[in-house]
Design a protein around this motif. Structure first.
Motif, PDB file in Angstrom:
ATOM      1  N   ARG A 146      49.587   6.060 -91.381  1.00 20.54           N
ATOM      2  CA  ARG A 146      49.271   7.474 -91.184  1.00 20.54           C
ATOM      3  C   ARG A 146      47.788   7.674 -90.892  1.00 20.54           C
ATOM      4  O   ARG A 146      47.414   8.493 -90.042  1.00 20.54           O
ATOM      5  N   SER A 147      46.936   6.914 -91.581  1.00 18.90           N
ATOM      6  CA  SER A 147      45.493   7.050 -91.394  1.00 18.90           C
ATOM      7  C   SER A 147      45.073   6.660 -89.978  1.00 18.90           C
ATOM      8  O   SER A 147      44.321   7.379 -89.320  1.00 18.90           O
ATOM      9  N   VAL A 148      45.570   5.517 -89.501  1.00 25.66           N
ATOM     10  CA  VAL A 148      45.208   5.047 -88.162  1.00 25.66           C
ATOM     11  C   VAL A 148      45.768   5.976 -87.098  1.00 25.66           C
ATOM     12  O   VAL A 148      45.071   6.353 -86.142  1.00 25.66           O
ATOM     13  N   ASP A 149      47.028   6.378 -87.253  1.00 28.35           N
ATOM     14  CA  ASP A 149      47.661   7.268 -86.286  1.00 28.35           C
ATOM     15  C   ASP A 149      46.896   8.589 -86.188  1.00 28.35           C
ATOM     16  O   ASP A 149      46.599   9.088 -85.089  1.00 28.35           O
ATOM     17  N   SER A 150      46.542   9.166 -87.338  1.00 21.37           N
ATOM     18  CA  SER A 150      45.825  10.436 -87.367  1.00 21.37           C
ATOM     19  C   SER A 150      44.438  10.298 -86.748  1.00 21.37           C
ATOM     20  O   SER A 150      43.994  11.172 -85.989  1.00 21.37           O
ATOM     21  N   PHE A 151      43.753   9.197 -87.057  1.00 20.81           N
ATOM     22  CA  PHE A 151      42.407   9.017 -86.524  1.00 20.81           C
ATOM     23  C   PHE A 151      42.406   8.886 -85.008  1.00 20.81           C
ATOM     24  O   PHE A 151      41.600   9.520 -84.318  1.00 20.81           O
ATOM     25  N   ILE A 152      43.301   8.065 -84.460  1.00 17.00           N
ATOM     26  CA  ILE A 152      43.331   7.857 -83.009  1.00 17.00           C
ATOM     27  C   ILE A 152      43.689   9.159 -82.296  1.00 17.00           C
ATOM     28  O   ILE A 152      43.082   9.515 -81.274  1.00 17.00           O
ATOM     29  N   LYS A 153      44.658   9.895 -82.820  1.00 14.81           N
ATOM     30  CA  LYS A 153      45.022  11.181 -82.214  1.00 14.81           C
ATOM     31  C   LYS A 153      43.839  12.150 -82.238  1.00 14.81           C
ATOM     32  O   LYS A 153      43.577  12.855 -81.254  1.00 14.81           O
ATOM     33  N   THR A 154      43.120  12.187 -83.364  1.00 12.01           N
ATOM     34  CA  THR A 154      41.963  13.077 -83.472  1.00 12.01           C
ATOM     35  C   THR A 154      40.853  12.644 -82.525  1.00 12.01           C
ATOM     36  O   THR A 154      40.223  13.479 -81.856  1.00 12.01           O
ATOM     37  N   ALA A 155      40.613  11.338 -82.442  1.00  6.83           N
ATOM     38  CA  ALA A 155      39.571  10.817 -81.549  1.00  6.83           C
ATOM     39  C   ALA A 155      39.881  11.157 -80.094  1.00  6.83           C
ATOM     40  O   ALA A 155      38.993  11.540 -79.331  1.00  6.83           O
ATOM     41  N   ILE A 156      41.141  11.027 -79.702  1.00  6.72           N
ATOM     42  CA  ILE A 156      41.539  11.346 -78.333  1.00  6.72           C
ATOM     43  C   ILE A 156      41.349  12.837 -78.062  1.00  6.72           C
ATOM     44  O   ILE A 156      40.817  13.231 -77.015  1.00  6.72           O
ATOM     45  N   ARG A 157      41.776  13.666 -79.007  1.00  7.69           N
ATOM     46  CA  ARG A 157      41.650  15.117 -78.830  1.00  7.69           C
ATOM     47  C   ARG A 157      40.186  15.540 -78.760  1.00  7.69           C
ATOM     48  O   ARG A 157      39.798  16.370 -77.922  1.00  7.69           O
ATOM     49  N   ASP A 158      39.339  14.962 -79.622  1.00  5.70           N
ATOM     50  CA  ASP A 158      37.928  15.349 -79.661  1.00  5.70           C
ATOM     51  C   ASP A 158      37.153  14.830 -78.453  1.00  5.70           C
ATOM     52  O   ASP A 158      36.046  15.313 -78.177  1.00  5.70           O
ATOM     53  N   ASN A 159      37.698  13.844 -77.763  1.00  7.54           N
ATOM     54  CA  ASN A 159      37.009  13.257 -76.604  1.00  7.54           C
ATOM     55  C   ASN A 159      37.815  13.443 -75.322  1.00  7.54           C
ATOM     56  O   ASN A 159      37.758  12.610 -74.417  1.00  7.54           O
ATOM     57  N   LYS A 160      38.548  14.551 -75.229  1.00 10.09           N
ATOM     58  CA  LYS A 160      39.412  14.758 -74.072  1.00 10.09           C
ATOM     59  C   LYS A 160      38.640  14.890 -72.766  1.00 10.09           C
ATOM     60  O   LYS A 160      39.208  14.720 -71.688  1.00 10.09           O
ATOM     61  N   GLY A 161      37.333  15.157 -72.864  1.00  8.75           N
ATOM     62  CA  GLY A 161      36.521  15.240 -71.657  1.00  8.75           C
ATOM     63  C   GLY A 161      36.410  13.926 -70.918  1.00  8.75           C
ATOM     64  O   GLY A 161      36.018  13.891 -69.745  1.00  8.75           O
ATOM     65  N   TYR A 162      36.744  12.816 -71.588  1.00 11.00           N
ATOM     66  CA  TYR A 162      36.702  11.503 -70.945  1.00 11.00           C
ATOM     67  C   TYR A 162      37.989  11.183 -70.189  1.00 11.00           C
ATOM     68  O   TYR A 162      38.076  10.178 -69.488  1.00 11.00           O
ATOM     69  N   PHE A 163      39.004  12.044 -70.332  1.00  7.26           N
ATOM     70  CA  PHE A 163      40.318  11.757 -69.764  1.00  7.26           C
ATOM     71  C   PHE A 163      40.556  12.511 -68.462  1.00  7.26           C
ATOM     72  O   PHE A 163      40.034  13.600 -68.237  1.00  7.26           O
TER      73      PHE A 163
END
Length: 264
Positions: A146-163
Motif C-alpha cells: 500500500r505504501s509503495v502503490d500510494s507513493f508512486i501514484k502521488t509522485a505521478i500526480r504531483d509531476n504530471k507536467g512531465y507527462f
C-alpha cells in the motif's frame, strides 16, 4: 476485444482497431446473434508516457528513506522496475511485491487515467539499520504494498507536467482504381502534414493500385468515409492495424487532453 464493464451496467463492451472493425462486430452481433447494440463516439486508446524524467523521495516506517527515479524509455515499450536496498537482506517475495506495486500504480496515468508506458523506475531504499525481511505471512507485505502503490501514484500526480500522451500509429491499406490515386495521395499528405511520409505503393498498375501507409490513429477517424467520397465509392480501406505508440507533441497532447475532458 470484448468484456463486461460495470460502468455500462454490466453490458458487454466491444473494442476494435477502427471504425471498420467495430462496424463488422456490430453487424455480426445483430445478424448472427440477434443482439442489439449501439456505437458511441469513437475514442482513441491513448497511453501516457514521460517526456523527461524526474526524482522523488519519501519516508516509510519499514524501509526508511526511499528515493525513486522515473525515466522515459521507448514509447509504448514495457515498463521496467529495479529495487535496491542499501544495507541488509531481503527476500525475493519482498522485491517482487514492490515491483508489482509499481506496475500497478503505472496503470493509471495523471492526464486521462490511461495506462502509463515506456517508463523505467528505479527505487533505492536506505533503512537506518541493516534491514532483513523474510516473508512469513502474506499479511506482512500488505502495508509495504500500500505504501509503495500510494507513493508512486502521488509522485505521478504531483509531476504530471512531465507527462504527455502517447498515440497509437495505424498501419493501413487502401486499394482502388489508379485514376483516384493522386487525390488519395494528396489527402494523405494533408492528413499527416508530412508529404509522402511512410507510403508504400504495391502493385501499382494501369488500372488498380494498392497503397500501404501509416498515420496517427486519431487522424484516421472517419478516414474510410473520406476515401469513399474521394473515389466515389470505388476505393476502400481494406485493413487497419495498430503498429506502435509514439509520444505526441506537447501542444497536441495538451489540446487532446482538454478536448477529451470537454467531450469533444
Amino acid at each position: 476485444s470484448s468484456g463486461i464493464n460495470a460502468e455500462y451496467g454490466g453490458t458487454v463492451v466491444e473494442g476494435g482497431t477502427g471504425e471498420l472493425h467495430l462496424s463488422i462486430l456490430r453487424d455480426r452481433l445483430r445478424s448472427e446473434h440477434g443482439v442489439d447494440c449501439w456505437v458511441r463516439k469513437i475514442r482513441v486508446n491513448y497511453q501516457e508516457t514521460l517526456e523527461e524524467g524526474f526524482e522523488c523521495s519519501w519516508n516509510d516506517g519499514h524501509l526508511g528513506d526511499i528515493q525513486a527515479w522515473l525515466k522515459p524509455i521507448a514509447a509504448g515499450g514495457e515498463n521496467t522496475c529495479s529495487v535496491v536496498v542499501t544495507q541488509g537482506k531481503v527476500s525475493s517475495e519482498f522485491l517482487a511485491i514492490i515491483k508489482s506495486s509499481v506496475h500497478s500504480a503505472l496503470c493509471f496515468g495523471p492526464l486521462l487515467g490511461n495506462v502509463v508506458s515506456g517508463v523505467s523506475v528505479k527505487i533505492v531504499c536506505a533503512p537506518p539499520a541493516p534491514f532483513a525481511f523474510e516473508i512469513k505471512r502474506k499479511a506482512e507485505l500488505r502495508p509495504i504494498k500500500r505504501s509503495v502503490d500510494s507513493f508512486i501514484k502521488t509522485a505521478i500526480r504531483d509531476n504530471k507536467g512531465y507527462f504527455v500522451l502517447s498515440e497509437p500509429i495505424g498501419q493501413f491499406t487502401v486499394e482502388g482504381p489508379t485514376t483516384h490515386l493522386p487525390d488519395i495521395l494528396s489527402d494523405y499528405n494533408a492528413l499527416v502534414s508530412q508529404p509522402d511520409a511512410d507510403i508504400t505503393l504495391i502493385g501499382r498498375g494501369e488500372r488498380y493500385f494498392k497503397m500501404e501507409a501509416t498515420a496517427p490513429l486519431g487522424r484516421l477517424l472517419g478516414y474510410p468515409s473520406r476515401i469513399g467520397k474521394l473515389s466515389k465509392g470505388r476505393a476502400t480501406l481494406t485493413s487497419l492495424d495498430i503498429g506502435k505508440y509514439s509520444p505526441m507533441d506537447r501542444a497536441d497532447s495538451v489540446m487532446t487532453v482538454k478536448n477529451f475532458k470537454l467531450g469533444i
